[in-house]
Design an enzyme around this catalytic site. Structure first.
Site, PDB file in Angstrom:
ATOM      1  N   ASP A   1      42.051   4.986 -14.842  1.00  0.00           N
ATOM      2  CA  ASP A   1      42.028   6.058 -13.701  1.00  0.00           C
ATOM      3  C   ASP A   1      42.377   5.524 -12.571  1.00  0.00           C
ATOM      4  OD1 ASP A   1      40.959   7.742 -15.630  1.00  0.00           O
ATOM      5  OD2 ASP A   1      38.644   7.506 -15.059  1.00  0.00           O
TER       6      ASP A   1
ATOM      7  N   GLY B   1      40.955  11.174 -15.999  1.00  0.00           N
ATOM      8  CA  GLY B   1      40.952  11.057 -14.382  1.00  0.00           C
ATOM      9  C   GLY B   1      40.135  12.292 -14.135  1.00  0.00           C
TER      10      GLY B   1
END
Length: 260
Positions: A147, A194
């Protein structure tokens, strides 16, 4: 000045593994071997922090040189990882005390925890309880998260691999959709990881090299979703290009915080 006492070290992998987490392991191993005057044995926890809690430790020195060199180019987690989140010290002090007990038994004075945000938090808490219990422990967080959202890091190991993967996947899917858009699917949505950071979604933009090339729309978690504006943009793309490719972060949400 008192000479530093030689101590053993423990390395553990945590959370979802990336394509390069073993390369980070190789870096830790190399560094420990270069500092034999300070670090004795290097152990690895089998299945992450679980291995430390259950005293299931791997003596890294028993592995061949070829095996250790191969870590730099080996995907997945060689020592095993785990999604095991330690609660706060006050909520579950016994687990932290158990870890210090294992560290004391194996004379471990250095702890390298390879993971994301939760893992960095665990390393901090272990350092704190070690201090409370009078057991000196150097805890080092080794960043790992695709991420790319760890504070104080510019680029986390793992992000580069997922950025390439998402860009290639977006381009390949877009070519498929474009080839049949006239008679079939006209809109394609690729959801990516994410939750609160849009780095991976942004990487989908690498698929397009000029105006009009997909992805035509990218939805970020940092920007509240406006449904009407979004639908108008989709219609515009279908009209102009014959199809529309959308990359959306899993954390995309409305202005009131509700996830899509």
């Amino acid at each position: 000045m008192r000479k530093a006492t030689k101590k053993n070290a423990l390395y553990a992998q945590s959370g979802g593994v990336s394509a390069v987490i073993n390369a980070s392991a190789a870096g830790v191993i190399d560094a420990c071997m270069k500092h034999r005057s300070r670090i004795g044995r290097l152990y690895a926890g089998r299945d992450g922090i679980v291995g430390a809690l259950t005293e299931d430790l791997i003596d890294v020195a028993k592995e061949s040189r070829a095996t250790l060199r191969g870590l730099r180019h080996t995907p997945a987690g060689a020592f095993g990882s785990a999604r095991f989140k330690l609660k706060g010290i006050e909520q579950n002090r016994a687990e932290y005390e158990r870890l210090i007990e294992v560290f004391r038994a194996h004379d471990i004075g250095y702890f390298f925890y390879n993971g994301g945000n939760d893992s960095m938090d665990t390393a901090l808490k272990l350092s704190q309880i070690g201090s409370q219990m009078g057991y000196p422990l150097v805890c080092v967080g080794v960043p790992k998260t695709v991420d790319n959202d760890l504070p104080l890091t510019d680029c986390c190991p793992g992000f580069g691999s997922v950025a390439k993967y998402v860009a290639v996947s977006t381009r390949e899917a877009a070519l498929d959709v474009a080839s049949m858009a006239r008679t079939s699917t006209k809109v394609f949505v690729l959801e990516v990881m994410g939750r609160h950071a849009g780095w991976i979604a942004a990487a989908g933009g690498l698929a397009g090299r000029k105006k009009g090339e997909p992805p035509h729309i990218i939805l970020f978690p940092e920007i509240p979703f406006e449904q009407q504006r979004f639908l108008e943009r989709v219609r515009h793309c279908v009209t102009d290009y014959g199809y529309c490719v959308i990359v959306v972060s899993e954390g995309a949400h409305y202005a009131d915080g509700r996830f899509l």
